[in-house]
Every structure is written in structure tokens, then in C-alpha cells.
Design a protein around this motif. Structure first.
Motif, PDB file in Angstrom:
ATOM      1  N   SER A  80       5.672   0.628   2.232  1.00 59.44           N
ATOM      2  CA  SER A  80       6.879   1.055   1.541  1.00 59.44           C
ATOM      3  C   SER A  80       8.093   0.978   2.465  1.00 59.44           C
ATOM      4  O   SER A  80       8.013   1.295   3.652  1.00 59.44           O
ATOM      5  CB  SER A  80       6.701   2.496   1.040  1.00 59.44           C
ATOM      6  OG  SER A  80       7.923   3.016   0.573  1.00 59.44           O
TER       7      SER A  80
ATOM      8  N   SER B  64       3.515   5.228  -0.039  1.00 62.53           N
ATOM      9  CA  SER B  64       2.958   4.202  -0.931  1.00 62.53           C
ATOM     10  C   SER B  64       2.491   4.789  -2.260  1.00 62.53           C
ATOM     11  O   SER B  64       2.544   4.119  -3.295  1.00 62.53           O
ATOM     12  CB  SER B  64       1.807   3.472  -0.243  1.00 62.53           C
ATOM     13  OG  SER B  64       2.279   2.661   0.813  1.00 62.53           O
TER      14      SER B  64
ATOM     15  N   LYS C  93       3.959   6.924  -3.969  1.00 66.07           N
ATOM     16  CA  LYS C  93       5.132   6.979  -4.839  1.00 66.07           C
ATOM     17  C   LYS C  93       5.342   5.653  -5.569  1.00 66.07           C
ATOM     18  O   LYS C  93       5.939   5.612  -6.645  1.00 66.07           O
ATOM     19  CB  LYS C  93       6.384   7.313  -4.019  1.00 66.07           C
ATOM     20  CG  LYS C  93       6.355   8.658  -3.326  1.00 66.07           C
ATOM     21  CD  LYS C  93       7.560   8.808  -2.409  1.00 66.07           C
ATOM     22  CE  LYS C  93       7.490  10.092  -1.582  1.00 66.07           C
ATOM     23  NZ  LYS C  93       8.630  10.202  -0.623  1.00 66.07           N
ATOM     24  N   GLU C  94       4.858   4.577  -4.966  1.00 67.25           N
ATOM     25  CA  GLU C  94       5.073   3.241  -5.516  1.00 67.25           C
ATOM     26  C   GLU C  94       3.817   2.652  -6.161  1.00 67.25           C
ATOM     27  O   GLU C  94       3.812   1.481  -6.542  1.00 67.25           O
ATOM     28  CB  GLU C  94       5.532   2.289  -4.397  1.00 67.25           C
ATOM     29  CG  GLU C  94       6.807   2.715  -3.708  1.00 67.25           C
ATOM     30  CD  GLU C  94       7.205   1.778  -2.578  1.00 67.25           C
ATOM     31  OE1 GLU C  94       8.323   1.935  -2.058  1.00 67.25           O
ATOM     32  OE2 GLU C  94       6.397   0.898  -2.205  1.00 67.25           O
TER      33      GLU C  94
ATOM     34  N   LYS D 262       3.998   0.720  -9.448  1.00 66.86           N
ATOM     35  CA  LYS D 262       4.711  -0.543  -9.253  1.00 66.86           C
ATOM     36  C   LYS D 262       3.817  -1.577  -8.567  1.00 66.86           C
ATOM     37  O   LYS D 262       3.790  -2.753  -8.944  1.00 66.86           O
ATOM     38  CB  LYS D 262       5.968  -0.281  -8.410  1.00 66.86           C
ATOM     39  CG  LYS D 262       6.808  -1.508  -8.140  1.00 66.86           C
ATOM     40  CD  LYS D 262       8.017  -1.134  -7.283  1.00 66.86           C
ATOM     41  CE  LYS D 262       8.824  -2.376  -6.907  1.00 66.86           C
ATOM     42  NZ  LYS D 262       9.989  -2.026  -6.043  1.00 66.86           N
TER      43      LYS D 262
ATOM     44  N   THR E  51       1.607  -7.921  -2.977  1.00 66.18           N
ATOM     45  CA  THR E  51       2.983  -7.607  -3.370  1.00 66.18           C
ATOM     46  C   THR E  51       4.027  -8.454  -2.655  1.00 66.18           C
ATOM     47  O   THR E  51       5.201  -8.434  -3.047  1.00 66.18           O
ATOM     48  CB  THR E  51       3.288  -6.113  -3.127  1.00 66.18           C
ATOM     49  OG1 THR E  51       3.038  -5.791  -1.749  1.00 66.18           O
ATOM     50  CG2 THR E  51       2.442  -5.234  -4.017  1.00 66.18           C
TER      51      THR E  51
END
Length: 383
Positions: A26, A260, A262-263, A266, A364
């Protein structure tokens, strides 16, 4: 056993190349890490506790979650907590990362390899059933590439035979089965935060335990056999009564993972989009079999694997196009350390695909355009 194939070396990281894996870190991690480095706790501290709570809430149905130094650490603890001892038979997948099976060698357990399901590369249910004896202590299984095994059937088999079910979910973070977290179907589930997994702490792992009564023992075993809370609180009797290990996670690692987390939605969505590009582009290519399955579960899209009779040719051509591919994992019975568990005649499905499977890039750092480029190249090569 004669080893017939050596995997390609790592591709050099040059502009325009598409590596097979790339760690996800992140962008907020740098700031968060500075705060940790300027504070008191860089080893196991409050951020490890915070990560365990948040991870358990998101992925483990609130079950006890013990953060450790690697997925291998988590597996070793799971095997110990399952009371696996020397001579006990443990049914394991022949096709997996060696980390799944090596900790059983620490304990002197007798590994009984099961064949794969040829459509999913997961452990074969019929093969498992054939291996069960009155000496079977546990079944270990891996959700290959993020595709869940037949969890209901494995649980049914384990319950019927009164044996422990241990889930290696290193590749399947976020997967669900029957709309439930996959941890609900096993006695122990481990996750990995090694560099190339969905979220990473450089290296790390976590053990999810269904039986809460084992939590305190697991915490002691993680840290030399010492009751860490009592020691830090000044109430420990200064005696170690069971063998423990140095398997704890650090706050440095937990810091990366918390950012990470938090994401994660996504991250998962981006991987799914790449996966779906491949699915669509390869749907009409008769030279490719896609390892995938539709059912009452969710795929976590860690690996995209294809089967083709032209594997070596395809891999060579893709490397020239600066696209990295590899087989990633190999059948474990090829390794000398597992020679006591070899029985090639028992693995017809593994035998049939061992020189035909190939893993394509999913991470990613890839764009959707990159995914289209990879897919178009594959289709161009395998016309």
C-alpha cells in the motif's frame, strides 16, 4: 526419481516486461511504517494484536487468530495443536507448495499423498477416501490458486472418521463457500502473507483455530512456551512446561498488513478483472484447458493456470515476448525428502498433467491492457 523438467529462471525486471508475480504494498505503508520505526514497538507489539482482531473479523468469523512469522509456522503450529505425532498418518495433497508438507517431517508423521482432481488441481476426494485407515490423524488440503476444495465433502469425511481437517488457505484469502468464510469448514486454517500473496508483510502467516480452548496453548507455543501476557505483567511463574517456538509476527509486518487490509476489496477486484480477461479471451481456444470451476463458492484469483499440450513451446515464446510464466508448484513426491511417500501409480491425474500446466501473471502491478496483451499473445502462439 528422475526429474524431467527444470523451471525457468526468474525473469529480469525490465521496463516493458510482465513478471509472473509482484508484491502489493500500500502507498500509505511508508507513512505508517515511519510511525512504527519512531515508536517503542517494532517486534511483537500492539499492532500485531490489532491486526489479529481486524483479520479475524474480516476473514475468520471472529475465531481465534494467531499471527506468526510465516505460513509454514502456522502449519507447524496447526499440526502440533492437532496432536499429530510420530508415526501418525496424515493425508496431504501431492501437488502443493512444499511448505504444506515439510512441517509434518519435523514431527515424524507418515505422509500419505493424495492425487489431484484434474479439473481443479485440488485434492481428489476419491483419492482421499482410499487413503483413510484407522491410523489417519488428519487430512490436510490446499485451495489451489484460490479455488476452494469441496469443503462440505471433506468436512463430512473428517467428521465420519473422527479426524482433524487442516486447511492451507495460503492461496485463497477472501474465498467463501456456501456464502460462509472458508474457515468455518476446518478445525484449523492457515493463511500466508509471503511476498507474493494477496497481502504481504514480506513474510508472515496466521493460524485460525476453531476450538477456542486451544488459543492459550497456541499463544504460548508461538513464543517459546512462555505465557507472554503474564511475563510482561509480572505474574509469570518463570517456568516453561511445554516446548515452544519463536514464531511471532512483528509490528513492522503487522503495519504493512493493516494498510493492505484497507485495500483488500480493491486488490481482490483487480485480480478478478485480470482473471476474467483471460477467461473471456481463452474461451474459444481449443488448445487450452482453463483450471476453473463455477459453484457455490468464491474464487480468490491468486493463480490463473492453464493446461496445454504445448506448454514448453508456449512458455518459451512468452519469455521472448517478456512475459514471465512458470509452473510455481510441483508434485511433492519428486523431492527426495518425501521418498517414503512415493507411489506414482497412485497419481494418474497428477501424472497426466505434470508437464502440461502453466501459470500466467495476475497481480496488482498489471493493468487490464497488460492482461489483454498476455491473453492475445497466448492465443497468437496457440492458434
Amino acid at each position: 526419481m528422475k526429474i524431467m523438467f527444470k523451471d525457468y529462471p526468474l525473469m529480469k525486471d525490465k521496463k516493458g516486461s510482465i513478471p509472473l508475480f509482484y508484491p502489493h504494498i500500500s502507498k500509505s505503508s511508508s507513512y505508517a511504517m515511519k510511525k512504527v520505526l519512531s515508536g517503542r514497538w517494532i517486534g511483537q507489539g500492539p499492532l500485531v494484536d490489532k491486526f489479529e482482531i481486524q483479520f479475524s473479523k474480516k476473514f475468520c468469523s471472529g475465531m481465534s487468530s494467531i499471527a506468526v512469522g510465516s505460513g509454514t509456522d502456522a502449519l507447524h503450529l496447526a499440526y502440533l495443536l492437532a496432536n499429530i505425532k510420530k508415526g501418525d498418518e496424515v493425508i496431504c495433497p501431492v501437488f502443493t507448495c512444499t511448505a504444506t508438507n515439510i512441517p509434518l517431517l519435523y514431527l515424524g508423521a507418515k505422509i500419505k499423498f493424495a492425487d489431484i482432481d484434474s479439473d481443479t488441481l485440488n485434492i481428489s476426494i476419491p483419492s482421499v477416501k482410499k487413503l483413510i485407515t484407522n491410523k489417519t490423524k488428519a487430512i490436510v488440503f490446499v485451495n489451489y490458486g484460490g479455488l476452494p476444495c469441496d469443503l462440505k465433502e471433506l468436512k463430512k469425511i473428517a467428521n465420519k472418521n473422527n479426524i482433524k481437517l487442516i486447511q492451507d488457505a495460503a492461496q485463497s484469502l477472501g474465498s467463501k463457500y456456501d456464502n460462509k468464510p472458508i474457515v468455518n469448514f476446518a478445525d484449523f486454517t492457515i493463511f500466508s502473507f509471503q511476498a507474493i500473496k494477496h497481502i504481504s508483510s514480506g513474510d508472515g502467516g496466521l493460524l485460525c483455530i476453531k476450538d477456542k480452548k486451544l488459543t492459550k496453548k497456541a499463544l504460548r507455543m508461538r513464543w517459546f512456551g512462555i505465557d507472554r501476557l503474564k511475563k510482561q505483567g509480572g505474574t509469570w511463574e518463570n517456568d516453561i512446561k511445554e516446548i515452544g517456538y519463536k514464531y511471532q509476527m512483528t509490528d513492522l509486518g503487522a503495519c504493512l498488513l493493516l494498510e493492505s487490509l484497507k485495500e483488500f476489496n480493491k486488490i481482490a477486484l483487480h485480480r478478478k478483472k485480470i482473471f476474467n480477461v483471460y477467461l473471456k479471451k481463452f474461451s474459444n481456444n481449443k488448445n487450452i484447458k482453463i483450471i476453473n470451476k463455477i459453484g457455490n463458492f468464491t474464487h480468490s484469483h491468486w493463480l490463473f493456470t492453464i493446461i496445454t499440450n504445448k506448454k514448453d513451446y508456449l512458455q518459451k515464446k512468452l519469455r521472448k515476448a517478456r512475459i514471465e510464466t512458470n509452473q510455481v508448484h510441483f508434485r511433492n513426491d519428486r523431492y527426495s525428502i518425501f521418498k517414503k511417500s512415493r507411489n506414482r501409480n497412485f497419481f494418474p491425474n497428477m501424472n497426466s498433467i505434470e508437464k502440461k500446466y502453466l501459470v500466467l501473471p495476475v497481480h496488482t502491478k498489471m493493468s487490464i491492457n497488460d492482461a489483454n496483451y498476455v491473453a492475445d499473445k497466448v492465443n497468437q502462439i496457440l492458434k
